[in-house]
Enzyme design. Structure first.
Site, PDB file in Angstrom:
ATOM      1  N   GLY A   1      59.711  42.635  69.816  1.00 23.23           N
ATOM      2  CA  GLY A   1      60.496  41.850  68.878  1.00 23.23           C
ATOM      3  C   GLY A   1      59.593  41.058  67.966  1.00 23.23           C
ATOM      4  O   GLY A   1      58.449  41.444  67.701  1.00 23.23           O
TER       5      GLY A   1
ATOM      6  N   ILE B   1      58.323  49.332  76.233  1.00 21.60           N
ATOM      7  CA  ILE B   1      59.774  49.507  76.141  1.00 21.60           C
ATOM      8  C   ILE B   1      60.278  49.109  74.767  1.00 21.60           C
ATOM      9  O   ILE B   1      61.176  49.731  74.205  1.00 21.60           O
ATOM     10  CB  ILE B   1      60.477  48.674  77.229  1.00 21.60           C
ATOM     11  CG1 ILE B   1      60.042  49.132  78.617  1.00 21.60           C
ATOM     12  CG2 ILE B   1      61.991  48.775  77.097  1.00 21.60           C
ATOM     13  CD1 ILE B   1      60.614  48.298  79.739  1.00 21.60           C
ATOM     14  N   GLY B   2      59.698  48.079  74.216  1.00 21.15           N
ATOM     15  CA  GLY B   2      60.112  47.597  72.904  1.00 21.15           C
ATOM     16  C   GLY B   2      59.369  46.330  72.552  1.00 21.15           C
ATOM     17  O   GLY B   2      58.620  45.770  73.358  1.00 21.15           O
TER      18      GLY B   2
ATOM     19  N   ASP C   1      71.274  33.615  69.308  1.00 22.98           N
ATOM     20  CA  ASP C   1      70.621  34.822  68.799  1.00 22.98           C
ATOM     21  C   ASP C   1      71.282  36.068  69.378  1.00 22.98           C
ATOM     22  O   ASP C   1      70.610  37.048  69.702  1.00 22.98           O
ATOM     23  CB  ASP C   1      69.127  34.796  69.143  1.00 22.98           C
ATOM     24  CG  ASP C   1      68.329  35.812  68.327  1.00 22.98           C
ATOM     25  OD1 ASP C   1      68.844  36.273  67.290  1.00 22.98           O
ATOM     26  OD2 ASP C   1      67.204  36.157  68.734  1.00 22.98           O
TER      27      ASP C   1
END
Length: 581
Positions: free
Chosen positions: A165, A162-163, A362
């Site tokens: 970081g 999905i992604g 964040d």
């Protein structure tokens, strides 16, 4: 009638104060009891004598701190009455004395009436809050029916990435029903010896129509320095566990029960606008799709010879959301009203964090997930707590003794009081309004403009040095109340900045309280009447439909977090902005 009652109450209180300041101890009468004047002079009730060893009961006005000015004025007036009218008070006051005494009593009566009105409003807010705190329902837990399952990576069906970081990669996942027979296991290609079942991209379409969807997301942390023991992993990555549920840390099927050490991170209470970690466990690092291309350096040496990672790491299971806020805004342009509701959701989430003594530190559009309801309205959820401040021993006040102290993860959206802080023996950074400042910056993206604190060039601003006059103006289509609020959230001085609770109340009143704000003489009793109307309408709307719309959910959150003082402060802000030329 109200003036007569106030006058009567004021005269009664004024007479009590006057006797207290002017009367001398009276002679004893009847069975050796002291006279009435002596009792009032000592602050006792009339007609009652203090028993042996008993403390005398004091008679006071009991006014709150906000009436300090009136208390001082009353004390000064009482002193003058003692000096000038003591003789007239005992022997029959003249016209001048009666006039002053009447004014004195009327003033006290009005203060008493104002105090009673405030008590009624606070009591009504507490009752409404109690009702909607019970009515507020969280999002359904996809693993609710499998309480003691999901603590092993082998139980999940893992899809595509999905992604990723700077510290983790996220994959779509599902947990199919456990096979009872080996034939069933072979038919769905889920063998215990293989580890987690991974669906290659080319095989997704070849699966049968009954193939499971991916309602879950698994976040695999990158373990470079935490070691390979489960205890060390949980301790080093404890901030990721702040939004975890109690069931997530149950420790079944090989997971280690996470016990918070003294002074360790807090456990965040659930909230609809904050992510919920459903399962947390440690397991061996598998070779997932795209790993050798996307993050080869953090893999263990057994999977990649040049990898620096350890062989075991932390896995977090969460609900799978369609997209992030950044992805949603790339494909959609919300209307000003919808954008206002989206900003309001962020403020509600931040306020919940502040009430729990937690700072996210964040916040950015990549760390906000979006889910669409049946009408296509977005519901925002704050995620990724890896940089949060959740220390129970210090709360939101971080001692900044050296540059080695971690101030948060996102330097571009770091509030001025954080970015300009200098370390020292007694230096402390207050994070109580830092996340609210970040919401003000993200609001530019939600309303269709570029974030002024991103990018380069003349239009780029830095939180360390920007001036409020440099902030770009929001479009004229954005309501005036919202434009003023965004500028207020981005004020450099934290003391001038509204809290997340007050800012959320401003948007609530702006969206749904136009009738009450239009009144020229806005009083607490009228505000309470409006709140009761909103409560009844919201309860009715939530009962009519099985799945409430986004605005109904936001109204329920507003009523579940009612605070009389914060609501009045928000109303005063709105009135001042609208009255300004």
């Amino acid at each position: 009638m109200a003036v007569r009652q106030a006058l009567g109450r004021g005269l009664q209180l004024g007479r009590a104060l006057l006797l207290r300041f002017t009367a001398k101890p009276g002679p004893t009468y009847g069975w050796g009891r002291p006279g009435p004047a002596a009792g009032w002079g000592r602050g006792e009730r009339r007609g009652w004598a203090a028993g042996p060893g008993a403390e005398p009961r004091r008679v006071g006005l009991g006014l709150p701190d906000r009436y300090r000015f009136f208390r001082q004025s009353v004390a000064g007036l009482a002193a003058r009455l003692q000096r000038q009218f003591v003789v007239q008070a005992r022997g029959g006051a003249g016209p001048c004395g009666r006039a002053v005494f009447l004014a004195f009593g009327l003033g006290l009566g009005l203060i008493e009436e104002k105090q009673a009105e405030g008590r009624r409003a606070a009591s009504a807010c507490q009752e409404i809050q109690a009702i909607f705190t019970q009515k507020n329902k969280l999002m359904p837990d996809p693993l609710d029916t499998r309480r003691w399952q999901g603590f092993r990576l082998e139980e999940y069906l893992i899809g595509q990435s999905i992604g990723k970081g700077c510290s983790a990669a996220v994959y779509e996942a599902a947990m199919p029903a456990l096979p009872r027979h080996l034939d069933v296991a072979k038919s769905i290609e889920l063998l215990p010896a293989r580890g987690p079942d991974v669906i290659p991209r080319g095989e997704e379409e070849a699966r049968v129509a009954g193939a499971p969807a991916f309602p879950l997301a698994i976040k695999m942390m990158w373990n470079i320095s935490a070691g390979s023991s489960s205890e060390a992993i949980f301790s080093t990555m404890s901030q990721e566990l702040v939004p975890a549920s109690r069931v997530a840390l149950a420790g079944e099927y090989g997971a280690v029960a996470y016990r918070k050490s003294k002074g360790g991170p807090k456990q965040l209470a659930p909230h609809p606008n904050i992510i919920r970690v459903l399962r947390a466990f440690t397991s061996s690092v598998p070779l997932l799709p795209g790993a050798l291309v996307d993050y080869p350096d953090v893999l263990p040496p057994r999977l990649h010879p040049e990898g620096l990672g350890h062989g075991r790491t932390l896995f977090l299971v969460m609900k799978n959301y369609p997209c992030t806020l950044r992805q949603y805004l790339r494909a959609n342009t919300p209307s000003p009203r919808l954008a206002t509701v989206m900003t309001l959701q962020l403020l509600e989430g931040v306020d919940h964090l502040v009430q729990q003594g937690i700072a996210h530190r964040d916040l950015k559009s990549d760390n906000i997930l979006v889910e669409l309801d049946a009408d296509g309205c977005p519901w925002l959820v704050i995620t990724d707590f890896g940089c949060c401040l959740a220390d129970a021993s210090i709360g939101l006040q971080l001692p900044f003794t050296s540059w080695y102290v971690d101030r948060g993860g996102n330097g571009c959206l770091m509030a001025p009081e954080v970015s300009t802080a200098h370390p020292g023996p007694r230096a402390v950074i207050d994070y109580s309004k830092a996340d609210a400042w970040a919401v003000g910056a993200i609001a530019y993206e939600i309303f269709g403009l570029a974030n002024p604190f991103y990018g380069q060039g003349k239009a780029h601003l830095e939180s360390r040095s920007y001036q409020e006059a440099q902030l770009p103006a929001l479009p004229e289509s954005v309501p005036l109340d919202v434009r003023q609020l965004v500028r207020s959230l981005l004020q450099r001085e934290a003391s001038k900045r509204p809290s997340a609770r007050v800012a959320a109340n401003v948007l609530h009143l702006s969206l749904w309280g136009e009738d009450i704000l239009a009144l020229k003489d806005l009083k607490l009793d009228k505000m309470v009447g409006w709140l009761l109307q909103q409560s009844a309408a919201t309860l009715l709307a939530s009962r009519l439909t099985e799945k409430s719309c986004v605005e109904t959910k936001m109204k329920m959150l507003f009523l579940a977090n009612l605070e009389c003082d914060a609501l009045c402060q928000a109303a005063r802000l709105l009135c001042s902005w609208r009255a300004a030329p």
